[in-house]
Design a protein around this motif. Sequence first.
Motif, PDB file in Angstrom:
ATOM      1  N   VAL A 106      -0.568   7.832  -4.401  1.00 49.00           N
ATOM      2  CA  VAL A 106      -1.453   7.350  -3.342  1.00 49.00           C
ATOM      3  C   VAL A 106      -0.763   7.516  -2.000  1.00 49.00           C
ATOM      4  O   VAL A 106       0.420   7.200  -1.853  1.00 49.00           O
ATOM      5  N   GLY A 107      -1.507   8.015  -1.011  1.00 45.51           N
ATOM      6  CA  GLY A 107      -0.988   8.149   0.337  1.00 45.51           C
ATOM      7  C   GLY A 107      -1.870   7.438   1.331  1.00 45.51           C
ATOM      8  O   GLY A 107      -3.098   7.395   1.165  1.00 45.51           O
ATOM      9  N   TYR A 108      -1.265   6.868   2.357  1.00 44.39           N
ATOM     10  CA  TYR A 108      -2.000   6.193   3.436  1.00 44.39           C
ATOM     11  C   TYR A 108      -1.257   6.436   4.742  1.00 44.39           C
ATOM     12  O   TYR A 108      -0.024   6.329   4.791  1.00 44.39           O
ATOM     13  N   ALA A 109      -1.998   6.777   5.786  1.00 44.61           N
ATOM     14  CA  ALA A 109      -1.374   6.972   7.095  1.00 44.61           C
ATOM     15  C   ALA A 109      -2.345   6.561   8.187  1.00 44.61           C
ATOM     16  O   ALA A 109      -3.566   6.682   8.039  1.00 44.61           O
ATOM     17  N   GLN A 110      -1.795   6.066   9.277  1.00 43.06           N
ATOM     18  CA  GLN A 110      -2.587   5.701  10.443  1.00 43.06           C
ATOM     19  C   GLN A 110      -2.441   6.765  11.516  1.00 43.06           C
ATOM     20  O   GLN A 110      -1.378   7.375  11.664  1.00 43.06           O
ATOM     21  N   GLY A 111      -3.540   6.985  12.261  1.00 42.36           N
ATOM     22  CA  GLY A 111      -3.510   7.950  13.351  1.00 42.36           C
ATOM     23  C   GLY A 111      -4.790   8.763  13.395  1.00 42.36           C
ATOM     24  O   GLY A 111      -5.745   8.481  12.669  1.00 42.36           O
ATOM     25  N   GLY A 112      -4.796   9.794  14.233  1.00 48.57           N
ATOM     26  CA  GLY A 112      -5.949  10.678  14.333  1.00 48.57           C
ATOM     27  C   GLY A 112      -7.198   9.977  14.823  1.00 48.57           C
ATOM     28  O   GLY A 112      -7.203   8.794  15.144  1.00 48.57           O
ATOM     29  N   SER A 113      -8.297  10.704  14.871  1.00 46.51           N
ATOM     30  CA  SER A 113      -9.537  10.147  15.394  1.00 46.51           C
ATOM     31  C   SER A 113     -10.190   9.146  14.448  1.00 46.51           C
ATOM     32  O   SER A 113     -10.968   8.305  14.877  1.00 46.51           O
ATOM     33  N   TYR A 114      -9.856   9.208  13.148  1.00 49.70           N
ATOM     34  CA  TYR A 114     -10.421   8.264  12.190  1.00 49.70           C
ATOM     35  C   TYR A 114      -9.640   6.958  12.124  1.00 49.70           C
ATOM     36  O   TYR A 114     -10.150   5.953  11.637  1.00 49.70           O
ATOM     37  N   GLY A 115      -8.399   6.977  12.564  1.00 52.04           N
ATOM     38  CA  GLY A 115      -7.591   5.759  12.552  1.00 52.04           C
ATOM     39  C   GLY A 115      -6.821   5.542  11.264  1.00 52.04           C
ATOM     40  O   GLY A 115      -5.720   5.006  11.282  1.00 52.04           O
ATOM     41  N   SER A 116      -7.399   5.937  10.123  1.00 46.94           N
ATOM     42  CA  SER A 116      -6.710   5.779   8.838  1.00 46.94           C
ATOM     43  C   SER A 116      -7.109   6.909   7.904  1.00 46.94           C
ATOM     44  O   SER A 116      -8.258   7.361   7.913  1.00 46.94           O
ATOM     45  N   TYR A 117      -6.157   7.352   7.119  1.00 48.67           N
ATOM     46  CA  TYR A 117      -6.368   8.462   6.185  1.00 48.67           C
ATOM     47  C   TYR A 117      -5.804   8.059   4.822  1.00 48.67           C
ATOM     48  O   TYR A 117      -4.697   7.514   4.735  1.00 48.67           O
ATOM     49  N   TRP A 118      -6.581   8.328   3.778  1.00 49.40           N
ATOM     50  CA  TRP A 118      -6.238   7.917   2.421  1.00 49.40           C
ATOM     51  C   TRP A 118      -6.284   9.126   1.489  1.00 49.40           C
ATOM     52  O   TRP A 118      -7.177   9.959   1.600  1.00 49.40           O
ATOM     53  N   VAL A 119      -5.330   9.187   0.561  1.00 51.33           N
ATOM     54  CA  VAL A 119      -5.305  10.278  -0.415  1.00 51.33           C
ATOM     55  C   VAL A 119      -4.951   9.711  -1.790  1.00 51.33           C
ATOM     56  O   VAL A 119      -4.021   8.900  -1.915  1.00 51.33           O
ATOM     57  N   GLN A 120      -5.697  10.124  -2.804  1.00 50.67           N
ATOM     58  CA  GLN A 120      -5.322   9.902  -4.196  1.00 50.67           C
ATOM     59  C   GLN A 120      -5.109  11.270  -4.822  1.00 50.67           C
ATOM     60  O   GLN A 120      -6.019  12.096  -4.808  1.00 50.67           O
ATOM     61  N   ASP A 121      -3.927  11.519  -5.355  1.00 51.13           N
ATOM     62  CA  ASP A 121      -3.683  12.724  -6.138  1.00 51.13           C
ATOM     63  C   ASP A 121      -3.530  12.312  -7.600  1.00 51.13           C
ATOM     64  O   ASP A 121      -2.692  11.466  -7.938  1.00 51.13           O
ATOM     65  N   PHE A 122      -4.383  12.881  -8.442  1.00 44.67           N
ATOM     66  CA  PHE A 122      -4.383  12.580  -9.868  1.00 44.67           C
ATOM     67  C   PHE A 122      -3.769  13.739 -10.648  1.00 44.67           C
ATOM     68  O   PHE A 122      -3.928  14.897 -10.260  1.00 44.67           O
ATOM     69  N   GLY A 123      -3.119  13.438 -11.755  1.00 42.03           N
ATOM     70  CA  GLY A 123      -2.576  14.519 -12.558  1.00 42.03           C
ATOM     71  C   GLY A 123      -2.331  14.133 -13.989  1.00 42.03           C
ATOM     72  O   GLY A 123      -2.302  12.954 -14.353  1.00 42.03           O
ATOM     73  N   ARG A 124      -2.164  15.149 -14.786  1.00 43.87           N
ATOM     74  CA  ARG A 124      -1.699  15.008 -16.171  1.00 43.87           C
ATOM     75  C   ARG A 124      -0.573  16.010 -16.319  1.00 43.87           C
ATOM     76  O   ARG A 124      -0.779  17.217 -16.122  1.00 43.87           O
ATOM     77  N   PRO A 125       0.634  15.540 -16.637  1.00 41.97           N
ATOM     78  CA  PRO A 125       1.753  16.488 -16.730  1.00 41.97           C
ATOM     79  C   PRO A 125       1.632  17.402 -17.934  1.00 41.97           C
ATOM     80  O   PRO A 125       0.967  17.088 -18.913  1.00 41.97           O
ATOM     81  N   ARG A 126       2.268  18.567 -17.819  1.00 38.21           N
ATOM     82  CA  ARG A 126       2.319  19.494 -18.938  1.00 38.21           C
ATOM     83  C   ARG A 126       3.155  18.951 -20.073  1.00 38.21           C
ATOM     84  O   ARG A 126       4.107  18.219 -19.845  1.00 38.21           O
TER      85      ARG A 126
END
Length: 198
Positions: free
Chosen positions: A178-198
């Motif tokens: 999970v990633g979270y950052a403040q800034g830009g024109s939206y004020g907040s940015y969120w990311v979920q990266d999902f995976g299944r390892p090999r």
Amino acid sequence: MWTTTNAGVVSVTQGGGTITATGAGSATVRAALTASPSAFLDFPVTVNAVGAPTPTPPPTTSAYAQRVLQLTNAARSTARTCGSVSLPAVPALSISAQLTASAQGHASDMAALNYFSHTSQDGRTFDQRVSNASYLWSSVGENIAAGQPTPEAVVSGWLASPGHCTNLMNARFTQIGVGYAQGGSYGSYWVQDFGRPR
């Protein structure tokens, strides 16, 4: 990789094990992944006149990311409908350092460069970013969002969107970053990266 913005205030060892006050003032200590310098956490440090570090609140990034993980796993524990598709409850996701580095790097990049896209400004797609973070995957996916003020708001928004909800409820995925950052024109940015390892 550990660095300081002001060695006259604090010095750091490369292992990150020691932060030493060298003078009064303020500085920022940065912990970054050597393989992916855009994935980092900043820690503000203030040293008073007698040389003792003054405690500062921890960054909200890690607390928000942890809360998103909790809410995501709570959602996965209950069967739900994503759009017109009924999906069963699925096991909880475990945290992955590599997926976290990828997610945080992309959130920080979007905030710093003021854009909103699954494709980075340098042309990389989410699967390329995940691979660049040294995550060896058999399945991978990504949710992004911008403008939501809290973890509760962003997870609620993802669950209300059929595609994002399907990613979140996907039984193939076993790990998350999970990633979270403040800034830009939206004020907040969120990311979920999902995976299944090999």
